[in-house]
Structure formats: structure tokens, C-alpha cells
Design an enzyme around this catalytic site. Structure first.
Site, PDB file in Angstrom:
ATOM      1  N   GLU A 209       0.836  -1.192   0.000  1.00 35.83           N
ATOM      2  CA  GLU A 209       0.000   0.000   0.000  1.00 35.83           C
ATOM      3  C   GLU A 209       0.870   1.241   0.000  1.00 35.83           C
ATOM      4  OE1 GLU A 209      -2.281  -0.912   3.560  1.00 35.83           O
ATOM      5  OE2 GLU A 209      -0.979   0.333   4.799  1.00 35.83           O
ATOM      6  N   HIS A 247      -4.463   2.960   8.495  1.00 35.04           N
ATOM      7  CA  HIS A 247      -3.215   2.413   9.027  1.00 35.04           C
ATOM      8  C   HIS A 247      -2.276   3.569   9.368  1.00 35.04           C
ATOM      9  CE1 HIS A 247      -3.760  -1.585   6.613  1.00 35.04           C
ATOM     10  NE2 HIS A 247      -4.399  -1.604   7.777  1.00 35.04           N
TER      11      HIS A 247
END
Lengths: 290, 383
Positions: A209, A247
Site C-alpha cells: 500500500e 493504518h
């Protein structure tokens, strides 16, 4: 074979008397994981799920011979729990806990490093060797034994990809969530190294990511050290810069940690990147020569 | 979390890191009064959470009393990178004999805290690091080092910034205090750019940038209280209070997803099929139906939303809890746009059963859901 865990792994659960710890201990036992005990400081001597509870990891290891610990301790107490694990002779600590202060992670990581104990996580779903052992929180039913390794920074996104693989008849050797925090114990490179050495893994799916440089480092590693094919998937192509996308580690800081920049680096290194989930499986099949 | 320069300098003061004092002004009148107390010349500095203030005209030296009010007014009228300037720091102008760069930061790549230095100050350190990496000094610190900084290593580092022994000693003191502030307040960055030698031979922090670890705010209520509500999106703070992770974007498809990675992938998939996401929203790991209701309320605040796509992969999150949350939301409020739902994983059967007979559009996969949502959004999202 598999990496890091197999059916012989003896696992203790740190935080086993807590709500999350006991729930997931039960789930892991049902999956067939060899849970040999648990740790909650101050509750040594009790029994839960027919397993003994100990005051420290070292005590638990002495009594049970456990070699793996999985941690469900709340963030506030996580540093003490990691350092407790570092006083023992386990070889692997899996930290599921989310939201641990970064300096606590750093201190715990240094203590584990000094003892040669590998850390997976924090803020991760754990790992599973399908049909043998599950050390984490992922739904066991979507996995199937096989020869493709999966390594990911995310949880539910990994489940999507694993399910797509299983539905297409592609089983997995081991699936590992390395965690979404900025500081984690094992990075893509560490896990790719293990998959490359594992005789029963033929290919690897790497789910990355935005944020950080781990995917780029993995691409460089792939080019210079790997003979097995790697297939990539990257989340966050539409993420705006400077914003933390859930996150703690998922933030675009500069030009080179965007999903687009990482895709370019992966593809240049020879790792095909699937733009959508349904295109992962065909790329895996292609890489496996089928 | 970001804090303003004036707040960072207050932390510096509390830890004994020398920095010029100053006063905060929100109007030209306050700036004039502050400048009178401080004495000319002064520097007026815009307090906004972005870099590049100087280039944008947000930092001005004022030498004449008559110039304070118009300069303050001009800076308070600025919008720098989309952020309106609401506060100024009025600070005494310093004589700069020499300027360097000094920071302490968390380096996620090598999993260490490090001091970074550069004998040239006021520079863009990232550009310097790329173009002339040999100019960058670095000193790694273990967790144990941070507790008890090794003076000899700090001194060797400081000497490369200020070769003069007295100045190097002052710099070592500053570094030791930075290390203490960094650990005690759980910082991820303390940056002094520039650190200067002033006309009196003192080493002084002319600027101050401090970033703090969000994960550690629970043990620093004093730091959390420094949050600038004006610079943050109220909805995003609201979401945080309710255990959701939410970021507003400018598209038309509202998203509700469990898990941050999947939430990003859902946005990407929408884009892949020609749609545009209106938000990032992670309902988190647990499955409290109330969170789903709160998520609906946040998404529907945005008048651009033409359709909502719910994508849940049940693990810890149970699909029936999400379905119950959807039913609760439909009962409690008007939902004027179509809803596309994709539920899979733990208790998906129970979840689907709960939603039978409703007006929702089911989808089997994320990609099917994204395709349907994109079509609905393109046709105006009428139910």
C-alpha cells in the site's frame, strides 16, 4: 512445509484471559493450532479453555516448551508484554495489537532483536499455514493448503485476495499479514527471503500500500535475490497525499511512496501488479505456467 | 499530530531548548501591541500546518512601526495550500551569524530514531538528501541511547555543525534536551530549521516543528489539548470519537468498508470502473451496529453523495451486525440515495437474511458492487 509455523508449532497466547485473547484462542484451537497455554501477569495458576495460564512468557515456555507467542494485549500494556516475551526462549512473537505507541514498539523490537526473536506485526492479522496452524485472527475457512505464499500489510484486503485464490483452486503455503504500522518487526524483504528458501512455495503474492519504501526495497530484493515469481497488488492509488489512511503507516509523504510510484518500481523489477483484485489470480496462474 | 510553531516553541521552553520568545496575534491590532512589547525589528510568522510558509509570503521581517499593522493584515489574509492563516507568531528578529539544520526523527525504514544534521541551514532537507547526500549528517540512537544520550557521540556530531568548541557544547545540550522531549512526549519529529548562531554567540532555535505520535496521545492529554480544531475537519474528528476512520474526498460514491487496506482498495476499484469515491471510511475491526449508523450519518452529510457502497469482508466483523446497523440506520433516518451492499465472510447468511425484502442492491463481489455503484452514481443516484 511452510514458513515460520507448521502443525508442530507450540503456541502460547499473551492476554489469553482478555476478551479478544480468549475469543481468538478458542478460534485457533478450533482450527487445529496447538495452543499449549496462555500468559496474563497476575493470573498464573488459573485455567482457561483447558489450558494453563502463566504469569510470564518465560514461565509458560519452561512449562510447555512453546516456541511461538501470539499477543492480544491492549496497546497500553503492549510494551511490557513484548519485553516479557523477549525474556523467554521463543523464536517468534506475533503482535496482533493495534495502536501501540511507536517508541514502545521500537523499544520492544530492540529487546527482541537482542535475543534473536523474530517479531511479526504489530497491528496485523497474524499468519496461517492452511490446514496446519493459524496464529492470528483471520477467518480460517477461506484458506486452502497449497504452494503460493501471501504477504501483506493489510488484513481484510488480504482475505479478499486469499479467497479469490482459494476459489480459483490455488492453495497457499503460508499467508502472513506483516502489519500496517510505520515500525514493524518483519518487512516484505524478510518474508520474501523465507518464501524464496521454502521448498514448498512456488510463487508469492505481495499486497502493499501507500507509505514508506518497503515495497520498493522488496522490488530491488526480488531483482537481485529471487528466482520465484512474485505478483503484486497495491492499495491506495486514489489516496490523497498527507492523509493517514487508517493504518498509521499508510500515509503518502513524498513523491516516491505513492501507489503509482511503487507500481512503476515493481513492474520495472519484473513484478506484475494487478489493478483490481480479480486480476491477481490470472497473474498467479500465468506465473505458475498454467 | 501536528502542532503550530508557537506551541512547539512553548514545548522547547519547557525543556530548556533556547528559542526566541514571542506572542500570538489573531488580528493586526494584537500584532501591533505585541510588536510594541517585544520591540522592533520583529518577524511576523503565519501559523499554519504546512511547509513553505516563507515562499508563500507568510513570514516577514518588519523594521518600521507603521508597517506592522499592514503586514499583519496581509499575512492574516493569506491562504497557504488551502489553509487560511488565522494566527501569527510575533517574534523578535535575530541576527544570524550562521545557520544549520538539526532534527531528531523516527526513521521507519531502519527502525531507529536518528539525529539528522546539515551544516547549511534553512534548506529543504529532503531535496538536500537527494541531491547532495554527502552534506547530510546522521546519528542513530537506540531506545537505550535516547534514555541516556551518549555525550561523546553527540559532541562529535555537533562539532560537524559548529566546529567552535563552545558552540558545539551548546549544541550538545540542545540535542540532549531534544532527545528528552522526543521520548517524554512521544514525538515522531522535532525539526529546527534553522538552528542559528546569533549576534551574542548563542545557539538558538529560530524555527520549531514538532510532530507527535497519534498512537501515544492517550498518555499525553496535555499534547492532545494543543490540537488546532480550526485546522482539522470536524467530521473526521467526530468519526475518530466514534471509532471510525474517515476522510472526506470529492467524489460521488460514499464508501463503508471494514479494514483500512480494503477501504483503500474499494476506492481504487471504484476509480478503476470510472466512478469516484466520496470518502475513505473504515468501520474498524469490531462490529457494533451503532458504528454503522454513525457511518451513514457521516457519509450522508455530503450532498455530493449519489450512492453508498458497503463492502464488508467479515472476520472479526460479523456480517449480521453490519446488516443490523444498516436496518437501524434506515429506520432512524432518511437515506435519500441507493445503497449497494456486498457482505461476505463471518455470518454472511444471517446478514443477507436480515436484509431480505429491503430496497438494497446486493452485490456478489467488490468489483460487481463498484460497477453497479458507478452506474447508479452516473444516472444521478435516484432510487
Amino acid at each position: 512445509m511452510s514458513i515460520l509455523i507448521n502443525k508442530n508449532s507450540e503456541v502460547i497466547v499473551q492476554g489469553i484471559t482478555g476478551r479478544d485473547g480468549s475469543f481468538h484462542a478458542q478460534q485457533m484451537i478450533e482450527y487445529g493450532t496447538n495452543i499449549v497455554g496462555g500468559v496474563t501477569p497476575g493470573k498464573g495458576g488459573q485455567t482457561i479453555l483447558d489450558r494453563p495460564v502463566f504469569n510470564s512468557v518465560a514461565e509458560a515456555v519452561d512449562a510447555t516448551g512453546a516456541d511461538v507467542s501470539v499477543m492480544y494485549v491492549p496497546a497500553k500494556f503492549a510494551k511490557a508484554a513484548i519485553i516479557d516475551a523477549a525474556q523467554s526462549t521463543i523464536s517468534l512473537l506475533v503482535v496482533i495489537t493495534e495502536g501501540i505507541p511507536t517508541l514502545d514498539v521500537l523499544e520492544g523490537y530492540e529487546a527482541l532483536q537482542a535475543k534473536g526473536i523474530r517479531m511479526i506485526g504489530p497491528n496485523c492479522p497474524g499468519l496461517i499455514t492452511p490446514g496446519a496452524s493459524k496464529v492470528g485472527i483471520m477467518p480460517g475457512s477461506i484458506h486452502a493448503p497449497g504452494r503460493v505464499g501471501v504477504v501483506s500489510r493489510s488484513g481484510t484486503l488480504t482475505y479478499e485476495i486469499v479467497k479469490a485464490l482459494t476459489d480459483a483452486g490455488i492453495g497457499q503455503s503460508t499467508c502472513i499479514g506483516i502489519g500496517g504500522d510505520p515500525v514493524i518487526g518483519s518487512k516484505f524483504i524478510d518474508i520474501l527471503t523465507l518464501f524464496e528458501e521454502d521448498a514448498e512455495t512456488d510463487a508469492v503474492v505481495m499486497v502493499g500500500e501507500i507509505g514508506g519504501q518497503d515495497e520498493v526495497k522488496a522490488a530491488e530484493f526480488f531483482q537481485s535475490h529471487m528466482s520465484k515469481p512474485v505478483i503484486g497488488f497495491l492499495a491506495g492509488l486514489t489516496a490523497p497525499p498527507g492523509r493517514r489512511m487508517g493504518h498509521a503507516g499508510a500515509i503518502v509523504g513524498g513523491e516516491d511512496d505513492t501507489a503509482d510510484a511503487k507500481r512503476a518500481r515493481l513492474e520495472a523489477a519484473g513484478i506484475p501488479v494487478a489493478p483490481i483484485i480479480s486480476e491477481v489470480t490470472p497473474l498467479v496462474k500465468q506465473a505458475l505456467g498454467g | 499530530m501536528k502542532i503550530h510553531e508557537y506551541q512547539a516553541k512553548e514545548l522547547f521552553q519547557a525543556y530548556g531548548i533556547p528559542a526566541p520568545g514571542g506572542e500570538v496575534a489573531t488580528t493586526p491590532e494584537e500584532a501591533v501591541a505585541a510588536a510594541e512589547r517585544i520591540g522592533l525589528p520583529v518577524v511576523l510568522k503565519a501559523q499554519v500546518h504546512v511547509g513553505g510558509r516563507g515562499k508563500a509570503g507568510g513570514v516577514k521581517v518588519v523594521t518600521a512601526a507603521s508597517e506592522v499593522a499592514p503586514t499583519a493584515e496581509a499575512i492574516l489574509g493569506l491562504t497557504i495550500k488551502d489553509l487560511p492563516v488565522r494566527k501569527l507568531l510575533v517574534t523578535p528578529a535575530s541576527t544570524i551569524e550562521k545557520e544549520v539544520y538539526l532534527s531528531i526523527l523516527l526513521d521507519r525504514e531502519v527502525r531507529k530514531v536518528a539525529f539528522i544534521g546539515c551544516a547549511v541551514g534553512g534548506v529543504d532537507i529532503e531535496t538536500t538528501a537527494k541531491e547532495t547526500p554527502e552534506q547530510i549528517l546522521r546519528l542513530d540512537m537506540s531506545a537505550a541511547d535516547l534514555q541516556n544520550p551518549p555525550r561523546d557521540r553527540l559532541h562529535a556530531f555537533a562539532q560537524d555543525l559548529f566546529p567552535d568548541p563552545g558552540q558545539a557544547d551548546q549544541t550538545v545540550e540542545i540535542m540532549a534536551k531534544m532527545a528528552r522531549l522526543f521520548t517524554e512526549k512521544d514525538c515522531s519529529l522535532i525539526e529546527i530549521n534553522p538552528l542559528i548562531l546569533d549576534g551574542d554567540g548563542q545557539v538558538v532555535a529560530l524555527d520549531a516543528k514538532v510532530l507527535l505520535d497519534d498512537n501515544a496521545l492517550f498518555r499525553h492529554p496535555d499534547i492532545d489539548a494543543l490540537r488546532d480544531m480550526d485546522s482539522e475537519d470536524g467530521d473526521e474528528l467526530d468519526a475518530k470519537a466514534q471509532g471510525l476512520s474517515f476522510i472526506r474526498l470529492d467524489g460521488t460514491i460514499g464508501c463503508m468498508v471494514n479494514g483500512a487496506g480494503l477501504a483503500m482498495a474499494t476506492m481504487d476499484t471504484i476509480k478503476h470502473f470510472g466512478g469516484s469515491p466520496a470518502n475513505f471510511l473504515d468501520v474498524g475491526g469490531s462490529s457494533d451496529p451503532r458504528k454503522v449508523v454513525a457511518a451513514f450519518n457521516l457519509i450522508l452529510k455530503d450532498p455530493n453523495v449519489k450512492v453508498i457502497l458497503i463492502n464488508i469482508f467479515g472476520g472479526i466483523t460479523r456480517c449480521d451486525d453490519i446488516a443490523q446497523g444498516i436496518l437501524d440506520a434506515l429506520e432512524q433516518r432518511d437515506v435519500p440515495v441507493p445503497i449497494v451492499v456486498r457482505l461476505i465472510g463471518t455470518n454472511e447468511e444471517e446478514g443477507r437474511r436480515l436484509l431480505e425484502g429491503t430496497q438494497l442492491t446486493p452485490a456478489e463481489t467488490l468489483e460487481q458492487g463498484a460497477t453497479i455503484a458507478t452506474k447508479l452514481a452516473a444516472t444521478g443516484g435516484t432510487k
